[in-house]
Motif scaffolding. Sequence first.
Motif, PDB file in Angstrom:
ATOM      1  N   LEU A 269       0.936  -1.421   0.566  1.00  0.00           N
ATOM      2  CA  LEU A 269      -0.320  -0.206  -0.143  1.00  0.00           C
ATOM      3  C   LEU A 269       0.901   1.501   0.128  1.00  0.00           C
ATOM      4  N   GLY A 270       2.245   0.924   0.166  1.00  0.00           N
ATOM      5  CA  GLY A 270       3.024   2.546  -0.120  1.00  0.00           C
ATOM      6  C   GLY A 270       2.965   3.238   1.484  1.00  0.00           C
ATOM      7  N   LEU A 271       2.940   2.341   3.080  1.00  0.00           N
ATOM      8  CA  LEU A 271       2.611   2.376   3.982  1.00  0.00           C
ATOM      9  C   LEU A 271       3.691   2.755   4.519  1.00  0.00           C
ATOM     10  N   ALA A 272       4.458   1.151   4.252  1.00  0.00           N
ATOM     11  CA  ALA A 272       5.720   1.040   4.961  1.00  0.00           C
ATOM     12  C   ALA A 272       6.678   0.156   3.861  1.00  0.00           C
ATOM     13  N   GLU A 273       8.085   0.047   4.069  1.00  0.00           N
ATOM     14  CA  GLU A 273       9.108  -1.038   3.677  1.00  0.00           C
ATOM     15  C   GLU A 273      10.551  -0.916   4.323  1.00  0.00           C
TER      16      GLU A 273
ATOM     17  N   THR B  72       6.608   5.222   5.775  1.00  0.00           N
ATOM     18  CA  THR B  72       6.816   5.742   4.687  1.00  0.00           C
ATOM     19  C   THR B  72       6.490   7.258   4.813  1.00  0.00           C
ATOM     20  N   ALA B  73       6.719   7.932   4.773  1.00  0.00           N
ATOM     21  CA  ALA B  73       5.842   9.685   4.788  1.00  0.00           C
ATOM     22  C   ALA B  73       4.369   9.183   3.984  1.00  0.00           C
ATOM     23  N   ALA B  74       3.761   8.739   3.433  1.00  0.00           N
ATOM     24  CA  ALA B  74       2.522   7.986   3.259  1.00  0.00           C
ATOM     25  C   ALA B  74       1.815   7.629   4.163  1.00  0.00           C
ATOM     26  N   GLY B  75       3.109   6.442   4.993  1.00  0.00           N
ATOM     27  CA  GLY B  75       2.566   5.845   6.131  1.00  0.00           C
ATOM     28  C   GLY B  75       2.242   6.789   7.596  1.00  0.00           C
TER      29      GLY B  75
END
Length: 65
Positions: free
Chosen positions: A38-42, A51-54
């Motif tokens: 989902l782009g919330l972690a890396e 992440t910034a999105a998270g």
Amino acid sequence: MTDLTDAQLHALENLRRKKHGEEVPFVNIADARALTELGLAERSREGWDITAAGAAFLVRRPNEA
């Protein structure tokens, strides 16, 4: 954005606390992978990072009563 399961939300909150230098428990790999999709972690050398999105997702979510 898709709603997160309680476990995924808990994992994301733990990653936020980790970023701020707090000790956090083990993060479930399946939850972390879902957050990554989902782009919330890396993935990182230290495990998983928010992440910034998270971080923005946690700020935007409604307060629970």
